[in-house]
Design a protein around this motif. Structure first.
Motif, mmCIF file in Angstrom:
data_model
loop_
_atom_site.group_PDB
_atom_site.id
_atom_site.type_symbol
_atom_site.label_atom_id
_atom_site.label_comp_id
_atom_site.label_asym_id
_atom_site.label_seq_id
_atom_site.Cartn_x
_atom_site.Cartn_y
_atom_site.Cartn_z
ATOM 1 N N ARG A 99 0.867 -1.181 0.000
ATOM 2 C CA ARG A 99 0.000 0.000 0.000
ATOM 3 C C ARG A 99 0.896 1.221 0.000
ATOM 4 O O ARG A 99 1.696 1.429 0.914
ATOM 5 N N VAL A 100 0.786 2.051 -1.034
ATOM 6 C CA VAL A 100 1.711 3.155 -1.258
ATOM 7 C C VAL A 100 0.937 4.456 -1.385
ATOM 8 O O VAL A 100 -0.152 4.498 -1.983
ATOM 9 N N GLU A 101 1.503 5.524 -0.833
ATOM 10 C CA GLU A 101 0.907 6.848 -0.934
ATOM 11 C C GLU A 101 1.434 7.578 -2.162
ATOM 12 O O GLU A 101 2.582 7.399 -2.554
ATOM 13 N N ALA A 102 0.573 8.401 -2.730
ATOM 14 C CA ALA A 102 0.973 9.250 -3.849
ATOM 15 C C ALA A 102 0.346 10.618 -3.650
ATOM 16 O O ALA A 102 -0.767 10.728 -3.124
ATOM 17 N N GLU A 103 1.062 11.643 -4.062
ATOM 18 C CA GLU A 103 0.552 13.004 -3.961
ATOM 19 C C GLU A 103 0.232 13.527 -5.352
ATOM 20 O O GLU A 103 0.990 13.332 -6.300
ATOM 21 N N GLY A 104 -0.911 14.183 -5.461
ATOM 22 C CA GLY A 104 -1.321 14.769 -6.732
ATOM 23 C C GLY A 104 -1.954 16.120 -6.510
ATOM 24 O O GLY A 104 -1.935 16.678 -5.416
ATOM 25 N N GLU A 105 -2.545 16.641 -7.566
ATOM 26 C CA GLU A 105 -3.173 17.961 -7.489
ATOM 27 C C GLU A 105 -4.334 17.980 -6.503
ATOM 28 O O GLU A 105 -4.642 19.016 -5.906
ATOM 29 N N GLU B 274 -3.395 13.787 -1.291
ATOM 30 C CA GLU B 274 -2.815 12.455 -1.181
ATOM 31 C C GLU B 274 -3.846 11.372 -1.486
ATOM 32 O O GLU B 274 -5.033 11.518 -1.217
ATOM 33 N N SER B 275 -3.359 10.284 -2.055
ATOM 34 C CA SER B 275 -4.181 9.100 -2.281
ATOM 35 C C SER B 275 -3.334 7.876 -2.020
ATOM 36 O O SER B 275 -2.106 7.957 -1.940
ATOM 37 N N GLU B 276 -3.987 6.739 -1.864
ATOM 38 C CA GLU B 276 -3.279 5.484 -1.633
ATOM 39 C C GLU B 276 -3.652 4.480 -2.702
ATOM 40 O O GLU B 276 -4.786 4.473 -3.202
ATOM 41 N N GLY C 34 12.963 10.453 18.300
ATOM 42 C CA GLY C 34 11.732 9.714 18.534
ATOM 43 C C GLY C 34 11.078 9.275 17.240
ATOM 44 O O GLY C 34 11.126 9.979 16.227
ATOM 45 N N PHE C 35 10.472 8.106 17.269
ATOM 46 C CA PHE C 35 9.781 7.597 16.087
ATOM 47 C C PHE C 35 8.416 8.277 15.964
ATOM 48 O O PHE C 35 7.642 8.325 16.908
ATOM 49 N N LYS C 36 8.122 8.793 14.778
ATOM 50 C CA LYS C 36 6.839 9.455 14.522
ATOM 51 C C LYS C 36 5.929 8.586 13.664
ATOM 52 O O LYS C 36 4.800 8.293 14.042
ATOM 53 N N SER C 37 6.406 8.181 12.503
ATOM 54 C CA SER C 37 5.577 7.370 11.613
ATOM 55 C C SER C 37 6.434 6.763 10.519
ATOM 56 O O SER C 37 7.596 7.133 10.338
ATOM 57 N N ALA C 38 5.841 5.834 9.787
ATOM 58 C CA ALA C 38 6.497 5.235 8.626
ATOM 59 C C ALA C 38 5.473 5.147 7.506
ATOM 60 O O ALA C 38 4.302 4.832 7.747
ATOM 61 N N ASP C 39 5.901 5.428 6.292
ATOM 62 C CA ASP C 39 5.002 5.280 5.156
ATOM 63 C C ASP C 39 5.795 4.965 3.900
ATOM 64 O O ASP C 39 7.025 5.004 3.883
ATOM 65 N N LEU C 40 5.081 4.612 2.856
ATOM 66 C CA LEU C 40 5.663 4.310 1.552
ATOM 67 C C LEU C 40 5.201 5.367 0.572
ATOM 68 O O LEU C 40 4.000 5.637 0.451
ATOM 69 N N GLU C 41 6.156 5.954 -0.154
ATOM 70 C CA GLU C 41 5.871 7.049 -1.077
ATOM 71 C C GLU C 41 6.149 6.617 -2.514
ATOM 72 O O GLU C 41 7.227 6.100 -2.817
ATOM 73 N N LEU C 42 5.175 6.839 -3.374
ATOM 74 C CA LEU C 42 5.364 6.565 -4.793
ATOM 75 C C LEU C 42 6.319 7.599 -5.380
ATOM 76 O O LEU C 42 6.192 8.794 -5.139
ATOM 77 N N GLY C 43 7.302 7.148 -6.153
ATOM 78 C CA GLY C 43 8.273 8.046 -6.756
ATOM 79 C C GLY C 43 9.688 7.576 -6.511
ATOM 80 O O GLY C 43 9.920 6.513 -5.927
ATOM 81 N N ARG C 44 10.641 8.369 -6.937
ATOM 82 C CA ARG C 44 12.047 8.003 -6.819
ATOM 83 C C ARG C 44 12.845 9.140 -6.201
ATOM 84 O O ARG C 44 12.460 10.301 -6.284
#
Length: 332
Positions: A57-63, A66-68, A157-167
């Motif tokens: 499950r990956v996040e992407a940012e657009g106009e 955010e979407s997943e 401190g740990f805040k969060s982890a996520d996966l981002e679409l892109g390079r």
């Protein structure tokens, strides 16, 4: 386990499948093994191909914000070319190697909120059906754990982890997405940094540690992002003073406003490129596990437990597939 019926493309009364992964967590670049267990339906069928997809499950940012979405980041054929008789049972053992850039889903047994899965696809008489989905748990490599432990010992401190679409520009990134581990600063850096994002890009020979700092603005300047890249070896996981090493990285990042050089520790070098496309985001669904101190990941707050992340995986992927919004990535 209960066998899962394939009621879509293969029709009611078709074969059923249950994929069972061997116990324990996998590691990036390491083996993943298990069994695909088939049970025949109401008639004999020819199993043309059994394929395992590694999905995230990956996040992407657009106009529109955010979407997943679901991204396939590896695809391996593990069997096929045999006849499955009516009501017969057949087991196909498998072993595959995870990509080196596979995201980490847990640290010291604590779920980080990253959702990965292994999806089984059967192909029968030209029809394909995704019949089973299993959660994939991935623990960090020794050098990854050593770096995160050092951050924790230094007060991050740990805040969060996520996966981002892109390079990430200037790197040899292989997957179509990257993992961000967001950390909050200790007191000594809190006046210059609001948070940092750590990304691991592992290879068989070592690992790039990409650190991006969200730097606070001053009286006469705006805040901005600073990014450095450091290269470490897998062989140095147990023989390095990682507290000193990581602290030196952070001093370089905050002391040099351009954040465009490194001093060569462990062959360290930097990237002059920022993340391609959209490189910063907030945590996604199920992606916030708040904790602090030793080893970064300690407690869980707000009543969230790891089991909720486990329960979420099926719903998350199934909802995406129903919407028809799946994105394919990785090697086919």
């Amino acid at each position: 386990m209960v066998f899962k019926k394939l009621l879509g493309a293969l029709g009611v009364g078709g074969p059923s499948v249950d994929t069972v992964l061997d116990g324990g967590s996998a590691v990036p670049g390491g083996p993943l093994s298990g069994q695909v267990r088939l049970r025949g339906g109401q008639s004999d069928v020819h199993i043309e191909r059994i394929t395992l997809d590694l999905v995230a499950r990956v996040e992407a940012e657009g106009e529109d914000g955010e979407s997943e979405g679901t991204v396939v980041f590896d695809r391996v054929t593990v069997g096929g070319g045999f006849r499955l008789a009516e009501d017969a049972e057949h087991t196909v053992p498998f072993s595959l190697t995870l990509p080196w850039e596979t995201p980490v889903t847990e640290l010291y047994g604590q779920a980080l909120g990253v959702v990965l899965g292994v999806r089984t696809e059967l192909e029968v008489a030209g029809a394909k059906d995704k019949g089973d989905l299993d959660q994939l748990n991935v623990s960090p490599l020794p050098v990854q754990e050593a770096v995160l432990e050092a951050f924790g010992q230094l007060g991050w401190g740990f805040k969060s982890a996520d996966l981002e679409l892109g390079r990430i520009g200037g790197t040899d990134q292989q997957l179509p997405f990257y993992q961000e581990l967001e950390l909050t600063p200790p007191a000594q850096y809190a006046h210059v940094v609001t948070e940092i994002e750590v990304t691991f890009l592992a290879t068989p020979g070592g690992m790039d540690v990409v650190i991006e700092a969200d730097k606070r603005g001053g009286l006469f300047s705006d805040g901005h992002d600073a990014l450095n890249r450091f290269t470490v070896s897998h062989h140095n996981a147990g023989g390095t003073d990682w507290n000193a090493e990581v602290d030196s990285w952070m001093k370089q990042l905050v002391d040099h406003h351009g954040a465009r050089h490194s001093d060569g520790h462990h062959g360290a070098h930097h990237s002059d490129g920022h993340h391609d496309g959209h490189h910063r985001s907030g945590p996604g669904t199920g992606a916030v596990v708040a904790g602090a101190a030793a080893g970064v990941a300690v407690g869980v707050v707000g009543g969230m437990v790891a089991a909720e992340v486990v329960d979420e995986i099926g719903d998350a992927f199934e909802a995406e597939e129903e919407e028809g919004g799946e994105e394919e990535g990785g090697d086919e």
